[in-house]
Design an enzyme around this catalytic site. Structure first.
Site, PDB file in Angstrom:
ATOM      1  N   ASP A   1      34.027  20.999  17.478  1.00 58.68           N
ATOM      2  CA  ASP A   1      34.478  22.367  17.641  1.00 58.68           C
ATOM      3  C   ASP A   1      34.899  22.517  19.101  1.00 58.68           C
ATOM      4  OD1 ASP A   1      34.697  25.247  17.311  1.00 58.68           O
ATOM      5  OD2 ASP A   1      32.808  25.348  18.416  1.00 58.68           O
TER       6      ASP A   1
ATOM      7  N   CYS B   1       0.831  -1.204   0.000  1.00 60.49           N
ATOM      8  CA  CYS B   1       0.000   0.000   0.000  1.00 60.49           C
ATOM      9  C   CYS B   1       0.869   1.258   0.000  1.00 60.49           C
ATOM     10  CB  CYS B   1      -0.898   0.033   1.236  1.00 60.49           C
ATOM     11  SG  CYS B   1      -2.016  -1.374   1.403  1.00 60.49           S
TER      12      CYS B   1
END
Length: 832
Positions: free
Chosen positions: A501, A86
């Protein structure tokens, strides 16, 4: 393509008539566009298109031309979405609607998300209806209340209950005699076999046309269209058993005595068991939306709003920007806004993960969903409706739950041919039993053919991935990890290198006063009070660190006079008649103070990654202050845990090599790329990926956005900038780096869960389809009853959903190994 061959689109960046001309030329160059008229006034274009037109091609072309098409997202609830087959059919139907660029259906929540040029979803709904599925746009109110799934649960349970009540007498009448022979004789002697079969016929027919009618209403049209789905398999199986039994009832002479049986109970029980399985599955699926419902419950339904001079209870959905809201003690904050009156402590842990309540005063921001403490606050609303932070979080979670991972695309391609293949197997099975089977061959052929149709329903295949994704992303949200992009959940599980970072990510992102080196036996508090007094008017980060350090020690600051700031050097002024100067060694020299005897103290601080600040009082060095951006307490343990999980950890920083090296050494990070501007950070990430390794990047600032976007998975700290968050694939809602571990843990657990589900779904079909076909019968094995086949099919779907629900109990990661501050081997600095 629309019936009249015309499509209207809205374009961005149209600011003048020449823009309209360029956009029109770009539109006419798109394959399939035979005509284009652009109106610069309303920024809309009317296109004439033919059969070669593809909306996705148009969207890409206009993006490249600099005039992107405005995209509208629609979420539709789809009835009848019951199997993996489906999913592909609904997506195909949705994308065939005019102006639809993409469509993603989700079997787990029975919704389809559509990207379209059209503001209305009406044409998409009609297109899906032509494929045999009923669709409806999920309105904002329905999404807010999250009412659809419980209603569906109740309906599924009611249908299953009705079917069970009707099927029970059929099973007793037919199977009772097999289990207890005297019962068969009693039926024969009382109402008779013919009356028993007639009653079974009536009850089974009721089951089929009442609670089971959806199988036939949806399955048979799809079968006639040549696109059979799970409903078609059930409908064919039940109809085959019912038809055989009706013929045996009304025309017994057509069958030899050994084949004169009825299978009404098989048809009734097949439908009942599958309805029961769907009801249980729907209830289990409802639990997959637990995370979204929990977030929705954070927002109250009403709030006290000042209107016409008095406070009135108003629905939260009716509140407008800049209106004043009163929040009493113990109430939840309804919307985002700024405090304009009152003081209180507010618990924001449900959104940020920070356990401590935060003090709120006039001027401070409040987030909707947080919990007010003991004081009354007046709030000016700054964001309402979909613009609030809570609403954006909910939207991110729902988008992640609707996401389709790359692993699911292969599954959808497989299931596209799976149902037709099963029907071929069922036909071959029937023919084989009719040609080569023992008597009663016709009965055996019916039993095996129906069993193959029923047992092979691909529900478990279709649910294997989306249920795990829904539960996994929901659990991640509870642990302050939001997946923004669809494939990041799968990609994160494969990450081998993770780059961080430094400032604001591994460190707290704000300098604080960490050291006070007193010279000549001076009073520490007195020297710090003098230094902070001179700095209190400055906005420099180092000045704020000194002032905050004095405030933390409860020092009272005098008013300074004659304050002069020398850029790049420091500041000087008079406090209570005393000359006070702060700054670098060069600043001391400008003040005719010799810093040389104390250089060793300053060098020691610098070697530790701290910024030394000389303090001179009345022409003599009185102290050296050490200021640094401290490492987050959990950072060292998180880095250690990631390495234990088999990942390489790298630092990519814009800070100086010396500072980055010190921080990296304290955390056990051996590879450092320092002194990098934003574009070079992205280049480093690209280099890390060049070897075929999957790379994640964690950052928080604007300068991290290119690196976040270039990584396989970008993880943005939620306390960072909006630019970084928009560039990332995932958002870590709190500043706590443990959320990185939580994200990795959830992604790996989810992918492991998906693999388990897929194995079960495929293994179930591979093993049981041959059994249902009777392959074991020649070797003394059993024939599988259609009723047992239906039960096995329902249980397979239930197993997959239940297995996915185990992800709700994935534990939040606890950092292992070294604690912050552990000194590792010397970091390896990589030249910029």
């Amino acid at each position: 393509m629309p019936d009249d061959g015309r499509i209207r689109v809205e374009l961005q960046n149209l600011s003048c008539a020449s823009c309209a001309g360029r956009a029109e030329a770009a539109l006419r160059a798109v394959p399939g566009v035979t005509g284009a008229e652009v109106n610069a006034t309303n920024a809309k274009a009317l296109l004439q298109v033919d059969t070669g037109f593809a909306p996705k091609v148009l969207a890409d072309a206009m993006e490249h031309a600099g005039y992107p098409v405005v995209m509208h997202r629609h979420v539709l609830a789809v009835d009848g979405l019951t199997c993996a087959g489906c999913v592909s059919r609904v997506e195909e139907a949705a994308t065939s609607a005019p102006g639809v660029v993409d469509a993603t259906a989700n079997l787990a929540n029975r919704r389809v998300e559509v990207g379209s040029f059209d503001q209305s979803s009406e044409r998409v709904v009609r297109s899906i209806a032509t494929a045999g599925y009923r669709a409806a746009d999920v309105g904002q109110e329905e999404q807010a209340n999250n009412t659809r799934e419980p209603v569906h649960d109740d309906l599924s349970l009611r249908r299953a209950g009705i079917a069970a009540a009707l099927a029970a007498p059929v099973v007793v009448l037919e199977m009772g005699g097999h289990l207890y022979p005297p019962f068969h004789h009693m039926i024969h002697a009382t109402i008779g076999i013919s009356a028993s079969w007639t009653l079974q016929f009536l009850l089974t027919t009721l089951v089929m046309v009442w609670p089971g009618r959806s199988f036939f209403a949806l399955g048979l049209p799809n079968l006639f269209r040549g696109r059979p789905d799970m409903n078609a398999l059930v409908a064919m199986g039940a109809l085959a058993a019912w038809t055989y039994s009706v013929v045996a009832l009304v025309a017994p002479g057509l069958f030899p005595p050994e084949a004169h049986f009825v299978y009404f109970e098989a048809a009734a029980v097949i439908i009942t068991l599958i309805l029961a399985g769907r009801a249980l599955e729907a209830r289990a699926r409802g639990r997959t939306e637990h995370a979204v419902r929990a977030l929705l419950q954070l927002q109250p339904d009403t709030a006290l709003v000042r209107r016409d001079g008095t406070f009135t209870t108003v629905s939260v959905g009716e509140i407008m920007r800049d209106e004043t809201i009163q929040i009493r003690p113990g109430e939840r904050v309804p919307l985002d806004g700024d405090v304009i009156e009152g003081q209180s402590y507010v618990d924001e842990s449900m959104l940020t993960g920070e356990p401590m309540a935060v003090r709120k005063r006039p001027g401070d921001a409040l987030t909707g969903g947080s919990l007010n403490g003991g004081g009354t606050l007046m709030l000016r609303a700054t964001a309402v409706g979909a613009d609030t932070r809570l609403a954006r979080i909910i939207a991110l979670v729902e988008r992640a739950q609707n996401a389709r991972l790359p692993i699911q695309d292969l599954l959808i391609r497989v299931t596209a041919w799976f149902v037709p293949a099963v029907m071929v197997i069922a036909v071959v099975t029937v023919l084989a039993w009719l040609l080569f089977g023992p008597d009663p061959a016709l009965s055996h052929a019916l039993v095996t053919g129906v069993s193959v149709l029923i047992i092979a329903c691909p529900c478990a295949m279709g649910l294997a991935t989306p249920t795990s994704v829904m539960v996994g992303t929901g659990r991640a949200a509870q642990m302050n990890v939001l997946f923004r992009k669809s494939d990041s959940l799968q990609t994160l599980s494969k990450v081998k290198t993770i780059a961080f970072d430094k400032t604001g990510t591994l460190t707290q992102g704000r300098p604080i006063l960490t050291d006070i080196e007193i010279i000549g036996g001076k009073d520490e508090g007195g020297v710090l009070a003098l230094a902070a007094a001179v700095e209190q008017a400055s906005e420099h980060p180092l000045a704020r660190a000194i002032v905050q350090g004095a405030a933390a020690r409860g020092l009272t600051l005098a008013e300074p006079a004659d304050v002069q700031t020398t850029a790049g050097y420091g500041v000087a002024g008079r406090v209570d008649g005393r000359r006070v100067a702060l700054g670098t060694a060069s600043m001391m020299q400008r003040e005719r103070v010799d810093p040389a005897p104390y250089a060793v103290h300053a060098t020691k601080m610098a070697d530790q990654g701290k910024t030394p600040v000389f303090v001179a009082v009345d022409g003599k060095v009185a102290a050296i202050l050490g200021i640094s951006d401290p490492v987050k307490p959990e950072a060292g343990a998180v880095v250690s845990s990631l390495r234990e999980m088999g990942m390489d950890v790298v630092m990519v920083s814009g800070d100086t090599s010396e500072t980055a090296r010190v921080v990296a050494k304290s955390l056990g990070i051996e590879t450092v790329h320092a002194g990098l501007p934003p574009e070079e950070k992205a280049a480093v990430v690209a280099e890390l990926r060049a070897g075929g390794r999957t790379v994640a990047f964690v950052g928080d600032g604007i300068n991290d956005a290119p690196a976040l976007a270039s990584a396989d998975v970008g993880l943005a700290i939620g306390t960072g900038t909006d630019v970084a968050i928009e560039a990332a694939d995932m958002v870590l809602m709190s500043g706590d780096l443990s959320a990185v571990l939580n994200g990795v843990a959830v992604s790996r657990a989810t992918m492991r869960n998906i693999r388990q589900n897929l194995f079960w779904a495929f293994a179930y079909n591979i093993v049981l389809i041959p059994v249902a076909a009777g392959l074991l019968y020649p070797f003394g094995g059993p024939l599988l009853s259609p009723m047992l086949a239906a039960a096995a099919m329902a249980l397979s779907s239930l197993f997959v959903v239940s297995n996915a629900l185990r992800l709700r109990w994935v534990r939040a990661a606890v950092p292992l190994g070294a604690q912050a501050g552990t000194v590792a081997s010397e970091p390896k600095l990589v030249p910029a």
